[in-house]
Design an enzyme around this catalytic site. Structure first.
Site, mmCIF file in Angstrom:
data_model
loop_
_atom_site.group_PDB
_atom_site.id
_atom_site.type_symbol
_atom_site.label_atom_id
_atom_site.label_comp_id
_atom_site.label_asym_id
_atom_site.label_seq_id
_atom_site.Cartn_x
_atom_site.Cartn_y
_atom_site.Cartn_z
ATOM 1 N N MET B 122 -53.515 -27.740 3.544
ATOM 2 C CA MET B 122 -52.447 -27.017 2.855
ATOM 3 C C MET B 122 -52.558 -27.162 1.333
ATOM 4 S SD MET B 122 -50.137 -25.790 5.076
ATOM 5 C CE MET B 122 -48.522 -25.806 4.254
ATOM 6 N N GLU B 123 -53.332 -28.110 0.881
ATOM 7 C CA GLU B 123 -53.374 -28.389 -0.554
ATOM 8 C C GLU B 123 -54.744 -28.024 -1.133
ATOM 9 O OE1 GLU B 123 -51.329 -32.078 -1.626
ATOM 10 O OE2 GLU B 123 -50.284 -32.077 0.286
ATOM 11 N N MET B 124 -55.621 -28.990 -1.328
ATOM 12 C CA MET B 124 -56.908 -28.681 -1.934
ATOM 13 C C MET B 124 -57.924 -28.221 -0.877
ATOM 14 S SD MET B 124 -56.685 -31.794 -4.667
ATOM 15 C CE MET B 124 -58.002 -31.489 -5.849
#
Lengths: 329, 329
Positions: B122-124
């Site tokens: 969901m992030e990097m």
């Protein structure tokens, strides 16, 4: 008497240096002269401020990343809602030396350029009005704009003026090649010098010349052989509507080219070696040998100059009145 | 004799200062002591390097923006492919003073935290292996890791160690309140002092205490009245599985809280005034008057300290071997 002799010697010396430089079709970059530091500092903040985008997430520095040669090192940029940009982001470094801005030169100067991405729905997806309203709601900015421009009411012209003033400082002097140009013959190796000679003799210099090693003319991409790409950009034609301008693009600067991969308006060349090979074949009708390619790439890497060095700007906080961005709306 | 008197006077003075400080439930923040500058410098580069993400676009600084109080000033963060993050990004400033990292404290320390976002889809949205491969392909990084850690082969542990070392420098001493704590009674106004007294007397201090004005315990969000939110985060329960921990979150620091809007784990409070009002009602069963609210907000704004000041890092360029990111795949 002594002084006078010295004076003459200095003059001769200066004349010699000037001649040495003017002999070459490339000129060294000079450091930026800042006349209004407060304006530049304000511009730096705006350059780093993601609140100039609809999402509150994308700043000028997102695609012209000053940690990475003033580019994003992506084929094409990521815009609002992760939209794929239509073209490779050119470096902002030394962009003040270009004859115009954007690949198709549709902005006459940095001020005109700076307003573009803010309002482009594919990029920062804001509007000039919303951007000004946002800044006007932030006391820290209002005070700074007042100190610099003398009025309480901000305008988009002031915003782009400040951003452009900061961008004008983003020049990269003191590359090894510039040191060589200025007379330090040991600043580049023999092979790098051979690469430069080859760069000139092969004709690369016809387009990549001047202080920015490019950036000063529009040229057809694919002169000898057509350039194959899926990218629909039509270059200068989009601005002039003149068929003769179809597929003419602003010649990119080769300054700091080691840092600004991938290359070409479609970002199709991942490496300098690929870019040199393609340029040789398509623009010059010349297939460089592996050795020649290596020599030219070696020369190109001497064009990396001092990167802008400044303390990361601190942005004034939003006030209770500042409209909060909602990136997921 | 004179020296000895002076010595005693100094000792008394020091003891006095220490007592003055220990009388208060808040303590001043001390500047970071850097013992390994090369490690910190490497960590700064990694913190700013978007190549640690799948897209090549998102760096630690994207969501913990050091131009904006170490946060992104968004309700919840933007991740890979513009995914909406599940929770508000806590500030990285002074995070070394927290008892654990993340809102639910699932990471014991900054090193453990730093690895999380890199590999979080969901992030990097990268992986530790790909991140290490990327860095290993870049000669500039390989040389720096070797200089710092002494080996040619990088590891994710070295990466997170360097990032954590940089983050440990991100403390914000010299807030006006800290100056007051250290004896400069003119550093805050009478109203700000009243706000502090009210902050203590009302019970805010029960959770927001210590040098980080919070960050040192987990507490139930909605003690007196339940907290209404659409955000599904369950807090500490997600880590311990213990029902008693449901909706317990790490108490956020109030250091630099003027800069770290919006507030709460769901980012639902846009302004400090809203946050103080909600906290008063839900945690303390107290409806602050407008005047009281204003006094507390005034005090909170004295907690803004010196922001980290450093030259924007320059990242070593990718080599021909570095795998190019494709954000749109």
């Amino acid at each position: 008497m002594q002084v006078s002799k010295l004076g003459i010697a200095s003059l001769l010396c200066l004349a010699g240096a000037a001649m040495a430089q003017s002999d070459e079709p490339l000129q060294p970059i000079e450091p930026a002269k800042v006349t209004n530091q407060a304006l530049v500092d304000l511009g730096a903040k705006l350059f780093f401020d993601p609140r100039l985008s609809r999402s509150g997430f994308i700043s000028c520095n997102s695609c012209h990343n000053l940690s990475m040669g003033g580019s994003d090192n992506l084929k094409s940029s990521i815009g609002d809602r992760w939209q794929q940009g239509p073209i490779n982001s050119p470096t902002v470094l030394n962009s003040s030396l270009n004859l115009a801005q954007f690949w198709d030169g549709r902005a006459a100067d940095l001020r005109a350029q700076a307003g573009g991405p803010i309002a482009n729905p594919m990029e920062m997806a804001f509007s000039h009005e919303l951007a000004v309203d946002m800044l006007q709601s932030i006391p820290g900015y209002v005070n700074e704009f007042k100190a610099v421009f003398g009025d309480d009411k901000l305008s988009i012209d002031e915003v782009t003026t400040a951003i452009a003033a900061f961008e004008e400082t983003l020049v990269t002097p003191n590359s090894r090649f510039d040191k060589w140009l200025k007379g330090d013959k040991k600043a580049i190796t023999e092979d790098e010098l051979k690469g430069y000679q080859l760069f000139k003799e092969s004709g690369c210099i016809a387009c990549h010349n001047g202080p920015n090693v490019g950036g000063n003319s529009f040229q057809r991409m694919g002169l000898i052989e057509p350039y194959q790409t899926d990218n629909p950009a039509e270059g200068r034609f989009a601005v002039t509507g003149d068929d003769a301008d179809r597929f003419n693009f602003k010649v990119p600067t080769l300054r700091n080219v080691e840092l600004t991969y991938p290359y070409f308006h479609d970002g199709a060349a991942d490496t300098l070696s690929q870019a040199v090979d393609t340029m040789g074949r398509l623009q010059l009708g010349k297939k460089f040998t592996e050795e020649e390619n290596g020599l030219i790439v070696g020369f190109l890497k001497t064009l990396t100059g001092d990167q802008p060095s400044f303390v990361l700007p601190q942005l004034p906080p939003s006030s209770d009145k500042t409209v909060r961005p909602n990136p997921f709306n």
